[in-house]
Scaffold this motif. Sequence first.
Motif, mmCIF file in Angstrom:
data_model
loop_
_atom_site.group_PDB
_atom_site.id
_atom_site.type_symbol
_atom_site.label_atom_id
_atom_site.label_comp_id
_atom_site.label_asym_id
_atom_site.label_seq_id
_atom_site.Cartn_x
_atom_site.Cartn_y
_atom_site.Cartn_z
ATOM 1 N N VAL A 115 0.822 -1.221 0.000
ATOM 2 C CA VAL A 115 0.000 0.000 0.000
ATOM 3 C C VAL A 115 0.853 1.268 0.000
ATOM 4 C CG1 VAL A 115 -1.937 -1.179 1.095
ATOM 5 C CG2 VAL A 115 -0.286 0.058 2.519
ATOM 6 N N GLY A 116 2.131 1.134 -0.346
ATOM 7 C CA GLY A 116 2.926 2.339 -0.578
ATOM 8 C C GLY A 116 3.889 2.749 0.512
ATOM 9 N N PHE A 117 4.086 1.902 1.548
ATOM 10 C CA PHE A 117 5.026 2.220 2.625
ATOM 11 C C PHE A 117 6.255 1.317 2.495
ATOM 12 C CE2 PHE A 117 0.980 3.635 4.243
ATOM 13 C CZ PHE A 117 1.268 4.786 4.963
ATOM 14 N N SER A 118 7.384 1.888 2.156
ATOM 15 C CA SER A 118 8.598 1.083 2.029
ATOM 16 C C SER A 118 9.167 0.688 3.386
ATOM 17 C CB SER A 118 9.657 1.847 1.228
ATOM 18 O OG SER A 118 9.959 3.092 1.859
ATOM 19 N N ASP A 119 8.829 1.450 4.426
ATOM 20 C CA ASP A 119 9.330 1.217 5.783
ATOM 21 C C ASP A 119 8.208 0.601 6.625
ATOM 22 O OD1 ASP A 119 9.879 1.644 8.595
ATOM 23 O OD2 ASP A 119 11.474 3.014 8.009
ATOM 24 N N ALA A 120 8.396 -0.660 7.059
ATOM 25 C CA ALA A 120 7.356 -1.350 7.823
ATOM 26 C C ALA A 120 7.056 -0.646 9.139
ATOM 27 C CB ALA A 120 7.775 -2.795 8.089
ATOM 28 N N GLY A 121 8.091 -0.095 9.774
ATOM 29 C CA GLY A 121 7.880 0.612 11.032
ATOM 30 C C GLY A 121 7.035 1.858 10.854
ATOM 31 N N TYR A 122 7.298 2.606 9.783
ATOM 32 C CA TYR A 122 6.519 3.823 9.523
ATOM 33 C C TYR A 122 5.067 3.472 9.208
ATOM 34 C CZ TYR A 122 5.119 8.259 7.439
ATOM 35 O OH TYR A 122 4.463 9.426 7.139
ATOM 36 N N PHE A 123 4.862 2.386 8.458
ATOM 37 C CA PHE A 123 3.497 1.928 8.192
ATOM 38 C C PHE A 123 2.775 1.606 9.497
ATOM 39 C CE2 PHE A 123 0.868 -1.998 7.680
ATOM 40 C CZ PHE A 123 -0.260 -1.367 7.157
ATOM 41 N N ALA A 124 3.427 0.865 10.371
ATOM 42 C CA ALA A 124 2.796 0.484 11.639
ATOM 43 C C ALA A 124 2.483 1.698 12.496
ATOM 44 C CB ALA A 124 3.693 -0.490 12.407
ATOM 45 N N ARG A 125 3.413 2.677 12.523
ATOM 46 C CA ARG A 125 3.170 3.890 13.322
ATOM 47 C C ARG A 125 2.014 4.706 12.741
ATOM 48 N NH1 ARG A 125 8.786 3.809 13.257
ATOM 49 N NH2 ARG A 125 8.900 5.412 11.626
ATOM 50 N N THR A 126 1.972 4.828 11.411
ATOM 51 C CA THR A 126 0.885 5.579 10.765
ATOM 52 C C THR A 126 -0.450 4.903 11.006
ATOM 53 O OG1 THR A 126 2.399 6.351 9.041
ATOM 54 C CG2 THR A 126 0.038 6.506 8.575
ATOM 55 N N PHE A 127 -0.499 3.586 10.842
ATOM 56 C CA PHE A 127 -1.729 2.828 11.076
ATOM 57 C C PHE A 127 -2.182 2.990 12.523
ATOM 58 C CE2 PHE A 127 -4.479 -0.707 11.896
ATOM 59 C CZ PHE A 127 -5.114 -0.978 10.689
ATOM 60 N N GLY A 128 -1.245 2.873 13.452
ATOM 61 C CA GLY A 128 -1.582 2.984 14.870
ATOM 62 C C GLY A 128 -2.118 4.356 15.236
ATOM 63 N N LYS A 129 -1.543 5.390 14.666
ATOM 64 C CA LYS A 129 -1.989 6.753 14.961
ATOM 65 C C LYS A 129 -3.417 6.967 14.487
ATOM 66 C CE LYS A 129 -0.760 11.601 14.095
ATOM 67 N NZ LYS A 129 0.197 12.505 13.427
ATOM 68 N N LEU A 130 -3.768 6.407 13.335
ATOM 69 C CA LEU A 130 -5.098 6.617 12.761
ATOM 70 C C LEU A 130 -6.157 5.698 13.345
ATOM 71 C CD1 LEU A 130 -4.113 7.084 9.008
ATOM 72 C CD2 LEU A 130 -4.880 8.852 10.593
ATOM 73 N N HIS A 131 -5.752 4.515 13.829
ATOM 74 C CA HIS A 131 -6.726 3.529 14.269
ATOM 75 C C HIS A 131 -6.693 3.248 15.772
ATOM 76 C CE1 HIS A 131 -6.164 2.730 9.958
ATOM 77 N NE2 HIS A 131 -7.422 2.361 9.980
ATOM 78 N N GLY A 132 -5.709 3.797 16.464
ATOM 79 C CA GLY A 132 -5.642 3.591 17.904
ATOM 80 C C GLY A 132 -5.129 2.231 18.314
#
Length: 306
Positions: A274-291
């Motif tokens: 889905v466009g995130f080359s960095d797995a950590g950044y994806f997880a942080r972004t997902f967590g911020k938006l979904h709690g």
Amino acid sequence: MRTQRTPLKGAEPAQYAWQPVPGELSVAVVPLGHGADFDGAHEAHSHDFPGIAYFSAAGGVVRHGRQVRQVEAGDLFVIAPGDVMGQARSDDLLGAHGWSVFFTADALGPDAPGAHLAWRTHPLLFPFVHGGATGALRLKVPQDQRAEWTARIKALHDELRHRRDGYREAVSAHLTLLLVAVSRLAADVVGDLRENAEPLLAEVFDVIERRYPEPLSLREVAAAVSISPGHLTSTVRRRTGRTVQEWITERRMVQARRLLAVTDLPVGDIGRQVGFSDAGYFARTFGKLHGMSPTRWRRFNHLNAR
């Protein structure tokens, strides 16, 4: 239904975003004017998700954009993402009788597009692409169809409230039939929109829809539609209440939620798809938006879907 309020800059109305709850359908039915819990404290605002407000009986007023409309029997307000609804007062809907239905594209299944004006590719969502400060689209349900409209919305409300076996399929079916009816009522308006409404925004969201799985920036979207990043930012923010980057992220999160729910792919692989080359950044972004983390989202979704 859980929402998060985002205050915008200056005098712009606040925007409410739907906060997905794992395992729950993103559909809500709210009574209007009959036993509704309404204290008049609703500020001027917009949503980043679509909805309708249907009134089976006359009474009260609806404030949207810069207009105040007297409610008439059979009124149907089609509320697009970004439509500005005026500050409501406690007696606005005194004597009215109706329902509002809110949902996200996810509720229509995995083939529904996830980005705002890319929804024009879905025939049942095209009436919802007009969002902006001009306010909701007002249609009229013919008198001989009003009992059917009321029954359909009540059936949707009943399925969401009681959650009997098969309620997910029933909710999807009722919502689809409701949107078919909206689409048919809006047929003439839709023709107008196809010819005149928002060609720039349509192009912007087509770019997002095609390229969200890749690295994609504001500058790249602006270059693709041949306008400056500054002009693109102001236009998209003014018409939808969100930035281009927020829409890119939203489209990516829609697909991420689907992949988490229906596949066993590792979280890092999903992020890359889905466009995130960095797995950590994806997880942080997902967590911020979904709690919660993507892994926890997947676990809760599977438990609640049983």
